[in-house]
Design a protein around this motif. Sequence first.
Motif, mmCIF file in Angstrom:
data_model
loop_
_atom_site.group_PDB
_atom_site.id
_atom_site.type_symbol
_atom_site.label_atom_id
_atom_site.label_comp_id
_atom_site.label_asym_id
_atom_site.label_seq_id
_atom_site.Cartn_x
_atom_site.Cartn_y
_atom_site.Cartn_z
ATOM 1 N N UNK A 404 42.297 33.819 37.771
ATOM 2 C CA UNK A 404 42.677 35.193 38.503
ATOM 3 C C UNK A 404 43.096 34.101 40.135
ATOM 4 N N UNK A 405 41.705 33.414 40.476
ATOM 5 C CA UNK A 405 41.700 33.028 40.968
ATOM 6 C C UNK A 405 42.725 31.341 40.913
ATOM 7 N N UNK A 406 42.460 30.657 40.206
ATOM 8 C CA UNK A 406 43.886 29.337 39.641
ATOM 9 C C UNK A 406 45.317 30.391 39.937
ATOM 10 N N UNK A 407 45.417 31.354 39.709
ATOM 11 C CA UNK A 407 46.838 31.930 40.071
ATOM 12 C C UNK A 407 46.611 31.771 41.533
ATOM 13 N N UNK A 414 52.357 27.460 46.845
ATOM 14 C CA UNK A 414 53.743 27.324 46.123
ATOM 15 C C UNK A 414 54.240 26.644 45.294
ATOM 16 N N UNK A 415 52.923 26.690 44.623
ATOM 17 C CA UNK A 415 53.482 26.615 42.586
ATOM 18 C C UNK A 415 53.518 27.350 41.849
ATOM 19 N N UNK A 416 54.650 28.714 42.622
ATOM 20 C CA UNK A 416 55.258 29.119 41.470
ATOM 21 C C UNK A 416 54.961 29.256 40.255
ATOM 22 N N UNK A 417 56.111 29.030 39.540
ATOM 23 C CA UNK A 417 56.668 28.582 37.996
ATOM 24 C C UNK A 417 54.611 28.064 37.502
ATOM 25 N N UNK A 418 54.037 27.680 37.895
ATOM 26 C CA UNK A 418 52.746 27.934 37.495
ATOM 27 C C UNK A 418 51.740 29.124 37.438
ATOM 28 N N UNK A 424 50.903 35.629 33.716
ATOM 29 C CA UNK A 424 51.359 36.902 32.577
ATOM 30 C C UNK A 424 50.234 37.140 31.390
ATOM 31 N N UNK A 425 49.178 36.269 31.454
ATOM 32 C CA UNK A 425 48.333 36.294 31.233
ATOM 33 C C UNK A 425 47.258 37.708 31.723
ATOM 34 N N UNK A 426 47.439 37.362 32.894
ATOM 35 C CA UNK A 426 46.624 38.644 33.835
ATOM 36 C C UNK A 426 47.868 40.154 33.110
ATOM 37 N N UNK A 427 48.649 40.204 32.729
ATOM 38 C CA UNK A 427 49.347 40.895 33.238
ATOM 39 C C UNK A 427 49.322 41.917 31.098
ATOM 40 N N UNK A 436 47.574 41.059 38.963
ATOM 41 C CA UNK A 436 48.687 40.469 38.567
ATOM 42 C C UNK A 436 50.023 41.106 38.802
ATOM 43 N N UNK A 437 50.395 42.133 38.788
ATOM 44 C CA UNK A 437 51.586 42.924 38.859
ATOM 45 C C UNK A 437 51.475 42.652 40.310
ATOM 46 N N UNK A 438 51.354 42.964 41.513
ATOM 47 C CA UNK A 438 51.133 43.454 42.819
ATOM 48 C C UNK A 438 51.162 41.977 43.116
#
Lengths: 597, 518
Positions: A404-407, A414-418, A424-427, A436-438
């Motif tokens: 969660x922290x990494x995301x 701004x590393x959105x792709x990562x 996706x995992x958290x979802x 994660x959805x928010x």
Amino acid sequence: MNLKKYISSFVSTAFFAMLVVFWEFFYPNHLIQKEQMQLFMTDWDYFIQHLSVPGGFATYLGEFFTQFFLFTMAGAWIVSIVLFSIYFGVKCLLRRLFGSRFSLLAFVPAIAYLFLLCNDFYYLSGAIAVSLSVWAVVGYLKIKSPASRAVVGFVGIPFLYWFLGGAYVLFGISVIASELVIRFSKESGLNPMKSLVLYIAACMIWGVAIPLFAHRFLLLDTLLQSFASSAYYKFTLAFPIYLKLIFASVPAIILLHFVFLKLSEKIRLIMQLGFGLMLIGTLFLGFKKVPVFAEEKEMMYSNLVNKQDWTEIIKQAERELPKGQQEKLALTLALGRTGQLSSRLFAFSPTQSDFFIPYKVHGMAPLIANEPYFYLGFVNFSQMLAMESIDSSPDAVMPVRAVKRYAETCIITGQYDVAVRFLTLLKRTLFYRNWATKASEYLYNDEKVKAHPLWGKLRASQPKDEFYYQSDQMDAMLFLLLRSNSQNRMAYEYLMSSYLLQKDLDKFLEFLPLVKSMNYPELPLVFQEALAYTRTLLTDWPDALKAYPISDNVSKRIELYANAFNSGGNKNAAAMKQSFGSTYWYYVHFSEPNGKN
Amino acid sequence: MNHRVKILREVVVANQNVRDFLGNMAMKLLCETSCFSLCNSVVKMMFVFVLYSCGGPENVKISLEYPPVYPDYINVSIPQNIAPLNFLLRNHPEKIQVSIKGKADSIMVRGNHKIEIPQEKWSSLLSENANDSLLVKVFAQVNAEWILYKSFKWYVKADKVDSYLSYRLIEPGYEVWNKIQIAERNVENFDQRILADNNLTSGSCMNCHIHGNHDGKLSMFHLRGEKGGTILNKNGQLRKINTRAKGMLSNAVYGDFHPSGRYGVFSTNIIIPELHANRSERLEVYDTASDLVVIDFDSDKVITKPFLSDSTTFETFPVFSADGKWIYFCSAPKVTLPDSIKSLKYSICKVAFDAEKGEIGNNVDTLWNARKMGGSVCHLKASPDGNYLLYTVVDYGTFPIWHREADLQLMNLKTGEIDKLNQVNGPNSDSYHSWSSNSRWFVFASKRDDGIYGKPYFCYIDASGKAHKPFVLPQRDPEAYDYMLKSFNIPDLSATPVPFDAKDIEKVYWVQAAEQVK
């Protein structure tokens, strides 16, 4: 007979109550931490992935229930039910084999697992696997026909091996022990003797051959893992003796009980009493020696940081000064987050090392290690430590808190792709899906990130200068951070705290002018105390420092302090502590940056 | 022919493989264009019938843009032996239909938002169309509306790429690692084999699996850890070698095989990682010392020269030339680190090597002067035909994988001409490359998608030396790259598979004693 039943029920209930009380009131933070150390996904793929390895089903069940440890009460009840079910399973097993006799021996495996679970390296899945294996033996004994039992036993070994991992050994040996008991006590069971011997030999060969086959043809695991599976212990290179003893304890209990019944009623009663006392003694000693309450306290602080419950952290520290490194880090962070670092720091006997946990390559990076970097604005360092926590987890399971922290750090930088990969995992989880959805709504939307109350600030706080992480150069790094954003009050307080703890008043005075850009309603208390102390060292008070007013209260207090110090207080640290322990002056005269007095 | 008819033809073509019988009937009718007007009503009826029976495109809108395919396979050159180029559409369509048309035959594939092309049909289509192209048409139903995107081509090259690709799968972390595997993928299909797994070797790090002469019978990689060593595979015989002799800086690090297979050339490095505070950077890794050595695998002897272990110069990334007579390497004058990291710039140098005598020459030539060129070179790889040297250029330093500006360059060794490979390089790091044995293809690790996760891309170099647009290693599930949390490190090509697997490596790690070089 009725009395025995009542005693049995009372003891069982007391045991369950003891379990719940222990986990809910004495050791809840270990359970919360267990939840943080996994990332359980609710989708079908995750389930199938688990079923593809031996012990995977037990691991899946363990992870499934562990996800509820997020809620202390649920965690306590789940662990207690699992442990109780081990006890109750053994009790039923003995009842089925020997009639409805009460045996204290039935508590042994459950109590042993209770203490194992106090250690973070042991999984709930192991306890579930042991419980299910015990109940599988109970189910086996329900079958009346010896031939049918033999078939079920033979099929049960590979079945339990694949679904429960190492606990299949418990089942296999318990089945053998049970057959021996049936054969020799009731003179029924497998006949002739040759059939029994053949059955035992076949079970043993089968039990060894199946993991060997899996190791050779199906798995990419070590031989030990192929037998034991990963459902029990975090380190794959070892399978602790305690687990082996628990596996062996159930068949041993069966055989001991068989021998026990051969003894006279009187001796049995004495033995029961003796054993009862032994169990109580074991529990007493176990609760005294096994749970690490200091660790529990550290985890409590770590969990409060995760919940961002800064007020509660300070409350806890007010009750009892933090001792462990994580506790102190949590406290300084809480003081920093609530703007109290510059007013209350010295009330908590601080040391220079309270602010950060030095990064070490060996061992797992603690989940809390990234927190101060994160809130200060060192987002890259926080990201690194979050990833190091993920990569250094001994069982290669991703800790959800670090994920969660990494995301979050990816969104901030701004590393959105990562970020997408981790969101996706958290979802795919039950309890982090909404978050994660928010969080996903912020992806590829810089304006929205900038407007986020925390992420926006942290994005703006990031260092603009290029420099490297140096854990022994924190002052320089904080200075560079501050240079990028001169209104980063937390970074300023961390830096000033560091200088004050080092008793480096020159540096303190050098950076004091920055206080004006921090929008304090008045000069913070700690700074006033430091200034007041500085004034005592100078013959002339420079005009430049007159711009920083020292309140009358602080001026009066330092006079009192000086009088007390000069009238013998310099040789009576305890007395000075009582009156002035929370002041900077006391720290200057009686403490060292490394915490020594 | 008006638009409507064109679309009608597309749709019927599109459905032909799904409902062969009905499709063939429709095709037949459509192909008889001379009597099209006469058969108009019949075709209309057929069309409606086909659509009803297949649920195919109707009221198709034509887009002048290429479809948003992932991976980016638009107009790429591919070898005739590559696995199916399965892809997905990024605009989340409800349905897609893709027709891949060759000279004579075609394939129709349908899917939701992604397609999986049948292997057998694909392979025969590629071999039938070698040195020709395939036309790819994509229909997608987005928000209940069918769109036909601009068609694109796959240029099928008769030159094959080596069939086996080894790579290390690792989380793109920082200093610690968790699970590391070295895998071998058959690029003609989707089969992957694990060659080494650190779960079986006490969690130790493992790196750089490289082949000699593009042959699976000769390969090596370094297995770290207490019982580790350099694992040398010669015809399936595995040796474990402790490559650190007395006086060496470290064990062997970056290296390459001599064409004879007898020698390996290696750098020895003291490697320091540093973490950037700035949000646009990640890790900086540099050497505080580095030297070169040649190891004679037959005698376990270390061969070196004083100027290759000079403390005033860094030497690293050595490789042999295709004929084995030269050692190419990167060299930089020592600077104060990390303070002067931005002045750390490596040039390309070469020194002679006499394989007969096992001797390194005395003169060092500079092929690419960092001072003049204004960059720093890493990862040299000489093409097997001896014509090219492929390398990575960064602004400074010696660790390109975290340098966004890291780009590949191709030097023509005959003319000295340099191609900056603009059509190959992406916006993020492109590095860790390896040639195919025919020198027509090379593979490299590119972080072009997200800057973090490296993926193997293949690039074609035609007879004139021109590089074509690269494509990523196809996966059975094109979404695999989206979910994968591993980087593909150090991709290396081989014509044949290696004759060992992870269980063999486990045995070597735990049981076999390491040979010590002298």
